[in-house]
Write a protein that holds these residues in place. Sequence first.
Motif, PDB file in Angstrom:
ATOM      1  N   LEU A  31       0.867  -1.170   0.000  1.00 51.21           N
ATOM      2  CA  LEU A  31       0.000   0.000   0.000  1.00 51.21           C
ATOM      3  C   LEU A  31       0.906   1.223   0.000  1.00 51.21           C
ATOM      4  N   LYS A  32       0.730   2.104  -1.011  1.00 52.70           N
ATOM      5  CA  LYS A  32       1.657   3.220  -1.204  1.00 52.70           C
ATOM      6  C   LYS A  32       0.892   4.519  -1.446  1.00 52.70           C
ATOM      7  N   GLY A  33       1.540   5.632  -1.128  1.00 52.61           N
ATOM      8  CA  GLY A  33       1.011   6.958  -1.416  1.00 52.61           C
ATOM      9  C   GLY A  33       2.044   7.772  -2.170  1.00 52.61           C
ATOM     10  N   ASN A  34       1.578   8.566  -3.124  1.00 55.30           N
ATOM     11  CA  ASN A  34       2.468   9.373  -3.953  1.00 55.30           C
ATOM     12  C   ASN A  34       2.724  10.711  -3.248  1.00 55.30           C
ATOM     13  N   VAL A  35       3.919  10.882  -2.691  1.00 58.03           N
ATOM     14  CA  VAL A  35       4.241  12.098  -1.948  1.00 58.03           C
ATOM     15  C   VAL A  35       4.494  13.285  -2.880  1.00 58.03           C
ATOM     16  N   LEU A  36       4.906  13.045  -4.113  1.00 58.26           N
ATOM     17  CA  LEU A  36       5.098  14.130  -5.074  1.00 58.26           C
ATOM     18  C   LEU A  36       3.769  14.806  -5.376  1.00 58.26           C
ATOM     19  N   PHE A  37       2.731  14.036  -5.646  1.00 49.32           N
ATOM     20  CA  PHE A  37       1.420  14.612  -5.921  1.00 49.32           C
ATOM     21  C   PHE A  37       0.830  15.279  -4.681  1.00 49.32           C
TER      22      PHE A  37
END
Length: 176
Positions: A31-37
């Motif tokens: 499970l991952k989250g896009n920190v750039l966005f």
Amino acid sequence: MKKLFILICLSSFISGFSQEKETIDFKRNELKGNVLFLVLGAGEITYERLINEDSGLGVSLFFVKEDDFDTEFSLTPYYRSYFGKKTAAGFFVEGFGMINSGNTGSYSEYDSVNQGYYTVEGKNFTDIALGFGLGAKWTQKRGFVFEINAGIGRNLFNSNSPEVVGRGGITLGYRF
């Protein structure tokens, strides 16, 4: 003779070997989250299920309410093939499909007859794109994941949608 035949049969069972492939047990969910966005004012959440040590299937959900982005929503299933030494890590290539929707955005044009500017309203779109991407993933023994990826695709059906869609980011996550 009968006793010899039974002895040979029993000894063949004892000296036989199994041809079953040895399986390696590993954590298969990420499970991952896009920190750039997240920094840019959008959100992207990704779930990936590892099929084996070298490949995985996943889906990303992108959403934004900013006017700076043409695409306001996308759902992107993908398949990845990994080329690293660790389990599902290292350099990877991916193929993806994307259902995307949004607004092409409004812009101003100059009218030379009336000598003034007027606003052209953007058009809403929903389309399906196909594309490919490249990236790299690093994993930690405790399960933390860091990933950098980029990809490009082409919308297929709607003339109002952007011709080319992008995919990418810097993601942080956890493998469980």
